[in-house]
Structure formats: structure tokens, C-alpha cells
Design an enzyme around this catalytic site. Sequence first.
Site, PDB file in Angstrom:
ATOM      1  N   HIS A 131       0.866  -1.184   0.000  1.00 20.92           N
ATOM      2  CA  HIS A 131       0.000   0.000   0.000  1.00 20.92           C
ATOM      3  C   HIS A 131       0.905   1.238   0.000  1.00 20.92           C
ATOM      4  O   HIS A 131       2.019   1.183   0.531  1.00 20.92           O
ATOM      5  CB  HIS A 131      -0.845  -0.046   1.277  1.00 20.92           C
ATOM      6  CG  HIS A 131      -1.897   1.026   1.398  1.00 20.92           C
ATOM      7  ND1 HIS A 131      -1.605   2.319   1.774  1.00 20.92           N
ATOM      8  CD2 HIS A 131      -3.229   0.987   1.210  1.00 20.92           C
ATOM      9  CE1 HIS A 131      -2.728   3.022   1.824  1.00 20.92           C
ATOM     10  NE2 HIS A 131      -3.734   2.248   1.477  1.00 20.92           N
ATOM     11  N   ASP A 208       3.072  -4.279   8.117  1.00 21.17           N
ATOM     12  CA  ASP A 208       1.870  -3.467   7.960  1.00 21.17           C
ATOM     13  C   ASP A 208       0.679  -4.416   8.091  1.00 21.17           C
ATOM     14  O   ASP A 208       0.364  -5.162   7.171  1.00 21.17           O
ATOM     15  CB  ASP A 208       1.912  -2.788   6.582  1.00 21.17           C
ATOM     16  CG  ASP A 208       0.593  -2.126   6.221  1.00 21.17           C
ATOM     17  OD1 ASP A 208      -0.394  -2.281   6.960  1.00 21.17           O
ATOM     18  OD2 ASP A 208       0.544  -1.455   5.174  1.00 21.17           O
ATOM     19  N   GLN A 211      -4.535  -4.937   6.994  1.00 22.56           N
ATOM     20  CA  GLN A 211      -5.521  -5.881   6.447  1.00 22.56           C
ATOM     21  C   GLN A 211      -5.452  -7.246   7.137  1.00 22.56           C
ATOM     22  O   GLN A 211      -6.180  -8.159   6.760  1.00 22.56           O
ATOM     23  CB  GLN A 211      -5.293  -6.072   4.942  1.00 22.56           C
ATOM     24  CG  GLN A 211      -5.485  -4.817   4.129  1.00 22.56           C
ATOM     25  CD  GLN A 211      -6.931  -4.331   4.095  1.00 22.56           C
ATOM     26  OE1 GLN A 211      -7.864  -5.099   4.362  1.00 22.56           O
ATOM     27  NE2 GLN A 211      -7.132  -3.078   3.770  1.00 22.56           N
ATOM     28  N   LYS A 234     -10.475  -0.576  10.473  1.00 27.63           N
ATOM     29  CA  LYS A 234     -10.636  -1.808   9.680  1.00 27.63           C
ATOM     30  C   LYS A 234     -10.947  -2.989  10.590  1.00 27.63           C
ATOM     31  O   LYS A 234     -11.230  -4.086  10.127  1.00 27.63           O
ATOM     32  CB  LYS A 234      -9.368  -2.079   8.868  1.00 27.63           C
ATOM     33  CG  LYS A 234      -9.084  -0.979   7.831  1.00 27.63           C
ATOM     34  CD  LYS A 234      -7.856  -1.284   7.025  1.00 27.63           C
ATOM     35  CE  LYS A 234      -7.277  -0.061   6.343  1.00 27.63           C
ATOM     36  NZ  LYS A 234      -8.030   0.425   5.197  1.00 27.63           N
ATOM     37  N   CYS A 372      -4.803   2.476  -3.590  1.00 25.73           N
ATOM     38  CA  CYS A 372      -3.553   2.997  -3.014  1.00 25.73           C
ATOM     39  C   CYS A 372      -2.428   1.984  -3.147  1.00 25.73           C
ATOM     40  O   CYS A 372      -1.589   1.832  -2.244  1.00 25.73           O
ATOM     41  CB  CYS A 372      -3.730   3.406  -1.546  1.00 25.73           C
ATOM     42  SG  CYS A 372      -4.924   4.705  -1.322  1.00 25.73           S
TER      43      CYS A 372
HETATM   44  N1  7TS Z   1      -1.751  -0.505   4.700  1.00 32.29           N
HETATM   45  C1  7TS Z   1      -2.665  -1.307   4.130  1.00 32.29           C
HETATM   46  C2  7TS Z   1      -2.284  -2.701   3.759  1.00 32.29           C
HETATM   47  C3  7TS Z   1      -3.957  -0.830   3.917  1.00 32.29           C
HETATM   48  O1  7TS Z   1      -4.876  -1.631   3.377  1.00 32.29           O
HETATM   49  C4  7TS Z   1      -4.276   0.485   4.308  1.00 32.29           C
HETATM   50  C5  7TS Z   1      -5.623   1.084   4.023  1.00 32.29           C
HETATM   51  C6  7TS Z   1      -3.287   1.259   4.911  1.00 32.29           C
HETATM   52  C7  7TS Z   1      -2.037   0.728   5.077  1.00 32.29           C
HETATM   53  C8  7TS Z   1      -3.555   2.638   5.392  1.00 32.29           C
HETATM   54  O2  7TS Z   1      -4.428   2.601   6.465  1.00 32.29           O
HETATM   55  P1  7TS Z   1      -5.000   3.960   7.088  1.00 32.29           P
HETATM   56  O3  7TS Z   1      -6.013   3.509   8.087  1.00 32.29           O
HETATM   57  O4  7TS Z   1      -3.847   4.653   7.729  1.00 32.29           O
HETATM   58  O5  7TS Z   1      -5.592   4.735   5.956  1.00 32.29           O
HETATM   59  N2  7TS Z   1      -6.292   0.488   2.949  1.00 32.29           N
HETATM   60  C9  7TS Z   1      -7.388   0.935   2.331  1.00 32.29           C
HETATM   61  C10 7TS Z   1      -8.030   0.214   1.325  1.00 32.29           C
HETATM   62  O6  7TS Z   1      -7.680  -0.886   0.942  1.00 32.29           O
HETATM   63  N3  7TS Z   1      -9.089   0.913   0.901  1.00 32.29           N
HETATM   64  O7  7TS Z   1      -9.144   2.065   1.578  1.00 32.29           O
HETATM   65  C11 7TS Z   1      -8.099   2.090   2.482  1.00 32.29           C
END
Ligand code: 7TS
Length: 414
Positions: A131, A208, A211, A234, A372
Site C-alpha cells: 500500500h 503493515d 488488512q 478496519k 492505493c
Molecule cells: N496498509 C494497508 C495494507 C492498507 O490496506 C491500508 C488502508 C493502509 C495501510 C492505510 O491505512 P489507514 O487507516 O492509515 O488509511 N487500505 C485501504 C483500502 O484498501 N481501501 O481504503 C483504504
Amino acid sequence: MAVAPRLAPPLDLERLRADFPILQQRVHGKPLVYLDNGASAQRPRAVLDAERRYGEQFHANVHRGVHWLSQQATDLFEGARERVRRFLNARSTKEIVFTRGTTESINLVAQSWGGVNLRPGDEIVISWLEHHANIVPWQLACERTGARLRVVPIDRRGELDLDAYRASLGERTRLVAMSHVSNALGTVMPVREIVAAARARGVPVLLDGAQAVPHLRVDVQALDCDFYAFSGHKLYGPTGIGVLYGREALLEAMPPWQGGGDMIRTVSFEGSTWNDLPYKFEAGTPNMTGAIGLAAAMDYVDGIGLERIGAWEHELLEYATAKLQAVPGLTIVGQARDKASLVSFVMDGVHPHDLGTILDQDGIAIRTGHHCAMPVMTFFDVPATARASFAFYNTRAEIDRLVAALHGAREMFG
Ligand code: 7TS
């Protein structure tokens, strides 16, 4: 005598879905089918109630007041930290830093750890399926320090090339930063092998887990990683709250990355000294409501059992994969042997954004775009994908509706 394995009882989906007020509504006249959980999962009433109760009864600023409310708020906030420690099986609450989310957690490490550990020519190893949150902070750190990124390739299934990974570790490797589960492909990464190979060279590993935490049991001691980042939203929790787990010795050696209240021990105009872990990394008033909501989300998830959640989501994934493969012109992007809870796909002759719009008319929420993870799109030579991402509250009937709508889209575009 052999003991027969006890099968976990299946989830009572009807009862569980009733915990999520938002799922009860209709969208464009149709019952909502929410398949965008990878972007943000919905919050159960237990979480919404915990957030509201905190605001109605216990809110005050933390760590500073002698008055009753401030002590209540501090106890709840620090109780949430202990809840997170237990959820991850970290050794100590000193290793649990509250952040705004995964993105901020990774930026914290890239700035603080990167600032004192990276020199020109040093290397940070990431993978092709990251990501942007696990790419761009390292690019920024590289710009500041003269270090460079090494990107480990994936194959057509969307699996990490482990041999290439091992070969990428060298004298100049300072850190490995990889997803636990890919948000664009669903690939569950071989984290044991990733960590083992890095540790053999004394290289720290950041995972990370954005997910991963909603779907898999994460034990940071068993994983033996050095940093682990995830977001509350999430995991059926609030937005604006996330966690950085860091091994105490590493966090201890890292400088603060933001200055302000709470992170200091003493301040004078000659200079300041820093607070103990984890407060050294939590400048300013933290997101108490978020932390308390996140703790409630962990209670909720553990109440169901992550193993049962994972088992049901796996069934949903297999069911959806089989049905989607039978839709004419549809190709699943990402066919790793070990996948978690989402399917990315493209349809011949239909742009993913058009698919998303057509499905929305049916009350079906999926995500379309590059997720992303632009390098993943480049690798598979697609501009974007459509992605259905599942939570434990999704049903086979909802997947049937997704598949029926896709057949409809197919006919519409001929
Ligand atoms: N890393 C992964 C693997 C992610 O899926 C996401 C967000 C992030 C980092 C960033 O997370 P945040 O909470 O700091 O924004 N992924 C997604 C997605 O798959 N669709 O919208 C956000």
C-alpha cells in the site's frame, strides 16, 4: 486416546448482523450489501455505545488532572492500551503507541527510526504489493538520508518471490517493511519466512497489519517482528485511532518524532528531556474516544473469536471466488494460494469505475480504483480493479447479489 478436534460452532449471522445498525438500511431502495470492509469495516453497537458512554460520562483530558473525571478518562485510556497489548500479545504496554492509524504508525518509524539509522547507500526492503502507506514514508526517508528502496518482486499469482526476497537482503539492508496481508490482492504474505530471513541477518522487520488484524490472530511475540502497524477502523473500531507496536529496545533507542505536551519529562529553553515509553511518541492530547472504541472493538471481535471469523470469511472467499470465476469476461486479479477475505477483479470491456457505479445502483458497495497500490496495478497492467472485501457479517446471499449484479453489468455492456 486421540481427542477429536472440537469444531467451532458456526456464526449466528442473523444475530451478529443485528449488532450493526448501519447494515439494516436500504440504499437506492435495495438492502445494503456492504463489501468495502477492506477500506473501512462497520462498527457494532458495542463500539458506538462505548464511544458515546465515554463522552457522556467520563470525558476529560488524560494524564494531567487530579480531578475525578480526568482520572476516569486516564484509566479508560490506559485500560485501552492494556487491551491492545493483550490483543497483540505484546510484552508490555510500553510497546503500544497510539497513533491516528497505520499510515501514521509507519510514518513514525520512517521518521524517527529512519532518521537515526539510515545512511547514504543503506537499503530498505519492501515488496511490490505494498500500500502507498508502506512505500511513500520510506521514499521520504530515503530522500532525507540518501538510503534507497529495494523492491522485492511478486509473481502472476500475486505471491512474494521468496528467493528474490532472500537474495535482496545484504550488507546494506537496514530494515524490511512489508504487508502482512495485501489490500489490493488479498495475498497473505509468508511473514514467518520474511521475519526469519531478516532476523538471521539482524535486520529489523516492520509489518503493515492493516488488512491482517481483522482476519487473523496476530501475536507479535510469535511473529517475532520488531514493528507492527494497524488501524482501528478496519477492525470494526473508530477512525482516527491506530497502533504502532514496537519492540521496547528499539522504541527506547528512537528519538521523538513530534514535540509537544505529554511527550516530555522536563522543558526549559536550554533543552528538553523525554517522557518514558510509550508517551515519548504521543505528543499532544490523544484520541481517547478512539482508543476506548478500539478496545471495545477488540472485546467484540474476541467475543466472537478470530478463528471463527477467519473460518467463515474463508468460506465466503471460496464461495465468491468460484461464483465470480463463472462470470463471463471476469478475471480475478491476485490468485495467491493463501488469501484473506477479498477478491479483486476486472471485467472485459467494462471500466471498474462503471462496474462500481452499476453495483451501487443495486445497493452494493465495493471499492474500485488502484486501492492505493499503484505499483500492483502497473504489475498486472490494469488501470484499476473492482474489489469486494468481506467481513464476518457478510452472507452467501450477499455474494449471490454481487454476482447477479455483475452478470447484469456484463449483459448491459454486451
Ligand atoms: N496498509 C494497508 C495494507 C492498507 O490496506 C491500508 C488502508 C493502509 C495501510 C492505510 O491505512 P489507514 O487507516 O492509515 O488509511 N487500505 C485501504 C483500502 O484498501 N481501501 O481504503 C483504504
